[in-house]
Design a protein around this motif. Structure first.
Motif, PDB file in Angstrom:
ATOM      1  N   ASN A  64      -4.102   1.098  -5.895  1.00 27.11           N
ATOM      2  CA  ASN A  64      -4.292   1.514  -7.292  1.00 27.11           C
ATOM      3  C   ASN A  64      -4.627   0.330  -8.188  1.00 27.11           C
ATOM      4  OD1 ASN A  64      -3.794   4.208  -6.651  1.00 27.11           O
ATOM      5  ND2 ASN A  64      -1.588   4.025  -7.062  1.00 27.11           N
ATOM      6  N   HIS A  65      -3.938  -0.795  -7.959  1.00 27.77           N
ATOM      7  CA  HIS A  65      -4.150  -1.992  -8.784  1.00 27.77           C
ATOM      8  C   HIS A  65      -5.572  -2.514  -8.625  1.00 27.77           C
ATOM      9  CE1 HIS A  65      -3.356  -5.786 -10.783  1.00 27.77           C
ATOM     10  NE2 HIS A  65      -3.833  -6.424  -9.713  1.00 27.77           N
ATOM     11  N   ARG A  86      -8.475  -4.967   2.231  1.00 27.16           N
ATOM     12  CA  ARG A  86      -7.656  -5.709   3.187  1.00 27.16           C
ATOM     13  C   ARG A  86      -6.186  -5.441   2.893  1.00 27.16           C
ATOM     14  NH1 ARG A  86      -9.346 -11.938   3.618  1.00 27.16           N
ATOM     15  NH2 ARG A  86      -7.484 -11.823   4.938  1.00 27.16           N
ATOM     16  N   LEU A  87      -5.375  -5.470   3.930  1.00 27.49           N
ATOM     17  CA  LEU A  87      -3.933  -5.319   3.733  1.00 27.49           C
ATOM     18  C   LEU A  87      -3.445  -6.459   2.850  1.00 27.49           C
ATOM     19  CD1 LEU A  87      -2.936  -4.425   7.406  1.00 27.49           C
ATOM     20  CD2 LEU A  87      -3.260  -2.851   5.493  1.00 27.49           C
ATOM     21  N   SER A  88      -2.633  -6.125   1.861  1.00 24.25           N
ATOM     22  CA  SER A  88      -2.213  -7.131   0.877  1.00 24.25           C
ATOM     23  C   SER A  88      -1.248  -8.146   1.489  1.00 24.25           C
ATOM     24  CB  SER A  88      -1.533  -6.453  -0.313  1.00 24.25           C
ATOM     25  OG  SER A  88      -0.295  -5.885   0.080  1.00 24.25           O
ATOM     26  N   ASP A  89      -1.149  -9.316   0.854  1.00 23.46           N
ATOM     27  CA  ASP A  89      -0.226 -10.357   1.316  1.00 23.46           C
ATOM     28  C   ASP A  89       1.219  -9.868   1.259  1.00 23.46           C
ATOM     29  OD1 ASP A  89      -2.336 -12.056   1.725  1.00 23.46           O
ATOM     30  OD2 ASP A  89      -2.142 -13.077  -0.199  1.00 23.46           O
ATOM     31  N   ASP A  90       1.560  -9.126   0.200  1.00 29.16           N
ATOM     32  CA  ASP A  90       2.927  -8.604   0.081  1.00 29.16           C
ATOM     33  C   ASP A  90       3.257  -7.666   1.233  1.00 29.16           C
ATOM     34  OD1 ASP A  90       3.384 -10.007  -2.232  1.00 29.16           O
ATOM     35  OD2 ASP A  90       2.879  -8.338  -3.568  1.00 29.16           O
ATOM     36  N   ILE A 111       3.967  -0.308  -1.211  1.00 26.61           N
ATOM     37  CA  ILE A 111       3.240  -1.569  -1.441  1.00 26.61           C
ATOM     38  C   ILE A 111       1.740  -1.344  -1.264  1.00 26.61           C
ATOM     39  CG2 ILE A 111       2.824  -3.895  -0.550  1.00 26.61           C
ATOM     40  CD1 ILE A 111       5.788  -4.037   0.193  1.00 26.61           C
ATOM     41  N   LEU A 112       1.371  -0.623  -0.218  1.00 31.37           N
ATOM     42  CA  LEU A 112      -0.044  -0.356   0.022  1.00 31.37           C
ATOM     43  C   LEU A 112      -0.658   0.500  -1.078  1.00 31.37           C
ATOM     44  CD1 LEU A 112      -0.093   0.381   3.876  1.00 31.37           C
ATOM     45  CD2 LEU A 112      -0.912  -1.672   2.709  1.00 31.37           C
ATOM     46  N   VAL A 113       0.072   1.543  -1.500  1.00 33.30           N
ATOM     47  CA  VAL A 113      -0.434   2.427  -2.557  1.00 33.30           C
ATOM     48  C   VAL A 113      -0.580   1.661  -3.864  1.00 33.30           C
ATOM     49  CG1 VAL A 113       0.088   4.455  -3.970  1.00 33.30           C
ATOM     50  CG2 VAL A 113       0.488   4.517  -1.495  1.00 33.30           C
ATOM     51  N   HIS A 114       0.428   0.840  -4.196  1.00 31.71           N
ATOM     52  CA  HIS A 114       0.376   0.055  -5.427  1.00 31.71           C
ATOM     53  C   HIS A 114      -0.812  -0.907  -5.401  1.00 31.71           C
ATOM     54  CE1 HIS A 114       1.686  -2.256  -8.908  1.00 31.71           C
ATOM     55  NE2 HIS A 114       1.519  -3.356  -8.184  1.00 31.71           N
TER      56      HIS A 114
END
Length: 269
Positions: A254-255, A6-10, A248-251
């Protein structure tokens, strides 16, 4: 292949208003894509009962799902022992007798043997599909499908689409059409007494017999449009993303995948 996230909140917080609307529009189109597939799968069932006809043009995704469903049915038949030699159980005998009856008489006749209501109530099933189809075009909280674009240069399909709009609005959801209206009848006995016949027969139109394949054609055209429209909407969104938003999406990717690797199981997304 790793599971999508899912797309992150950030990331969602970093979006401007236009980008947020683009994402909602894409999500709506994906929902409509699956709704169109559900409708076509259901129409495929009605088509098999009413009389087989080749499926109309549709998106590759929709076509693949219909093919997968047919393949699953064949695999199920194989799992149940279709065509296997050797001693036959009563189950095998019953199954083969049913399949023979279907080949000779058709699905509708065989279903009538089991429960005639399964056949006589197909119209109610079809009514739900028409309502579900028209819902995709209604303006509300969702991104409505644009009928003018979908059926541009498709005069025949445009007329069929209008037909389903009328059926939904004037028959299935309301009762404005003259078709199916009860006509009051009466009797006169030998003494000349007039009696209004309150138990007269009621003839209800069964539109699925003539319109199910037409709905299949319209929904197939819808699936073709959605497939192309989704590509365009996703491309337009990607062009607006800043370097920071992509980072932001890449981070996040990876996380989350690093956590999965250490946890040794799929995290809930």
């Amino acid at each position: 292949m790793k599971k999508p996230l899912r797309l992150s909140d950030d990331f969602m917080k970093s979006l401007n208003k236009q980008q947020s609307h683009r994402i909602i529009s894409i999500e709506d189109r994906i929902e409509q894509s699956w709704k169109a597939i559900d409708i076509m799968l259901s129409l495929n069932v009605i088509n098999g009962i009413s009389g087989s006809a080749p499926p109309p043009p549709m998106s590759q995704k929709s076509k693949q799902i219909l093919q997968d469903m047919d393949a699953s049915a064949k695999h199920l038949a194989e799992a149940l022992g279709a065509g296997k030699a050797g001693a036959m159980s009563q189950f095998d005998i019953d199954r083969n007798n049913i399949w023979d009856a279907v080949r000779r008489n058709g699905i509708a006749t065989v279903l009538s043997f089991i429960d005639v209501q399964l056949v006589t109530n197909i119209e109610k099933f079809f009514a739900g599909l028409v309502v579900s189809y028209i819902t995709m075009f209604n303006h509300g909280q969702r991104t409505a499908l644009p009928a003018d674009k979908i059926f541009a240069n498709k005069t025949d399909l445009k007329e069929l689409h209008k037909r389903f709009y009328d059926l939904r609005n004037k028959w299935y959801a309301h009762t404005e059409l003259e078709e199916g209206r009860h006509i009051l009848k009466y009797r006169v006995d030998e003494e000349g007494k007039i009696t209004i016949y309150k138990m007269g027969e009621q003839i209800t139109p069964e539109y699925h017999l003539s319109e199910s394949f037409n709905l299949f054609k319209c929904t197939g055209q819808v699936s073709l449009f959605i497939d192309k429209d989704l590509d365009e909407k996703i491309s337009a969104l990607m062009e607006t993303l800043t370097v920071t938003q992509k980072d932001i999406l890449v981070h996040h990717w990876n996380h989350e995948n690093t956590l999965k690797k250490f946890d040794g199981h799929e995290s809930r997304i």
